[in-house]
Design an enzyme around this catalytic site. Structure first.
Site, short mmCIF file in Angstrom:
data_model
loop_
_atom_site.label_atom_id
_atom_site.label_comp_id
_atom_site.label_asym_id
_atom_site.label_seq_id
_atom_site.Cartn_x
_atom_site.Cartn_y
_atom_site.Cartn_z
CB THR A 206 -0.84 0.00 1.29
OG1 THR A 206 -1.55 -1.21 1.37
CG2 THR A 206 -1.78 1.17 1.36
CB THR A 257 1.90 -0.14 5.04
OG1 THR A 257 2.29 -0.89 3.90
CG2 THR A 257 3.04 -0.12 6.04
#
Length: 348
Positions: A206, A257
């Site tokens: 991400t 993340t």
């Protein structure tokens, strides 16, 4: 009645006297100072995203516009197989994107399992601005995007398709920790890498970005193509407000993340912001969130990576992760897009 008038007159005179000697005098008006704009994003590829966001922030633009512009950079990068165009597909060979965005007013929009549209973050923003909803998914998200003028395209590039077809030969699903970070991931590559790509290219994660503008307002964005070769329909934390991203303009903003399932279990980014509300520094708030993941399942936590990134209203920032290797980029007038290593729960 006379006694009441006498009492009110005496009270007024007393208040005036107190004001004269400064006891109850109102504080003088102080013109608020401008905040220092800044932008932070996850992983080394966040530096290019920061540059795009900074073009808006340095000219007095809104943080919301900055984070959208910033994360669109990795979304369109064909060499980044973690976000947007050329993202590694699911195990059915379909590239599906997840994204969310949130502004200083608490407005938010999200899309999940979106296909055929590179800039999922821009669709998420239109969900926020043009619908009464927060999240649209799958075919509904695509239908909405097309109605707003987005063009349908093939996100599966030849390189990503080759990787998928190689994966099909064994169909092993074992995400690798820290392969988002080229300097760390290339050394730690321990599983299937069909294209023999460096760690920052063969990845599965991400970009999360948070920013503060010159007015002191916060916004954030998060976008991903999800884990490579996931089950079709799998959605991680990235498009979920409170998990992958959360913004509270009174307190701060946070993003995450790593393995999204673990972040969802603790509603991670909202937790980080609420801990900052209680007085935790950004780093310590991220550390506490990571610690809760470990406490829920220590054995599972040892085999995966999760990282949190946060900034508070004072412009203080910090991060913390499960395993060594997570880093984030910071760009402001005082910080020249430096890459900072997050501290980790496990020593490595």
């Amino acid at each position: 009645m006379q006694d009441r008038r006498h009492f009110l007159k005496a009270a007024a005179l007393s208040a005036a006297a107190l004001s004269l000697d400064g006891v109850s005098k109102a504080a003088p008006y102080v013109k608020p100072t401008k905040a220092k704009p800044m932008v932070l994003s996850t992983w080394d590829f966040g530096r290019a995203a920061n540059l795009a966001a900074w073009e808006i922030l340095k000219n007095g633009g809104r943080a919301l516009d900055a984070v959208e512009a910033g994360v669109k950079v990795p979304e369109a990068d064909p060499n980044n197989h973690t976000v947007g165009y050329s993202g590694f597909p699911d195990r059915d060979g379909r590239v599906t994107l997840d994204a969310c965005i949130m502004d200083e007013l608490g407005n938010c929009g999200s899309v999940a399992a979106l296909e055929h549209i590179t800039h999922a973050i821009s669709v998420a923003r239109l969900v926020m601005e043009k619908t009464p909803h927060v999240m649209l998914v799958g075919d509904g998200a695509l239908q909405f995007a097309l109605s707003q003028g987005f063009k349908k395209e093939n996100l599966l590039t030849p390189e990503s398709e080759k990787a998928w077809r190689e994966w099909l030969k064994k169909s092993e699903y074992k995400p690798v920790m820290n392969i988002e970070n080229s300097s760390y991931g290339a050394e730690k590559e321990t599983t299937f890498n069909p294209l023999k790509l460096p760690g920052n290219v063969y990845n599965h994660d991400t970009i999360g970005m948070v920013a503060m503008d010159a007015e002191g307002n916060l916004s954030g964005a998060c976008t991903t193509s999800g884990m490579a070769f996931k089950l079709h329909g799998r959605v991680g934390d990235s498009p979920i407000i409170g998990a992958g991203l959360y913004v509270d303009n009174e307190i701060g903003a946070a993003t995450s993340t790593g393995v999204g399932e673990e972040v969802i279990r603790i509603v991670g980014s909202h937790l980080v912001v609420e801990l900052m509300r209680q007085g935790y520094s950004p780093e310590n708030a991220c550390k506490e969130a990571v610690t809760r993941i470990v406490k829920k399942n220590p054995a599972r936590a040892k085999g995966l990576q999760v990282g949190f990134l946060a900034v508070n209203k004072k412009g203080q920032h910090g991060a913390y992760c499960l395993q060594k290797g997570f880093n984030y980029a910071v760009l402001s007038n005082d910080s020249n897009n430096v890459l900072i290593d997050g501290k980790s729960y496990f020593p490595g």
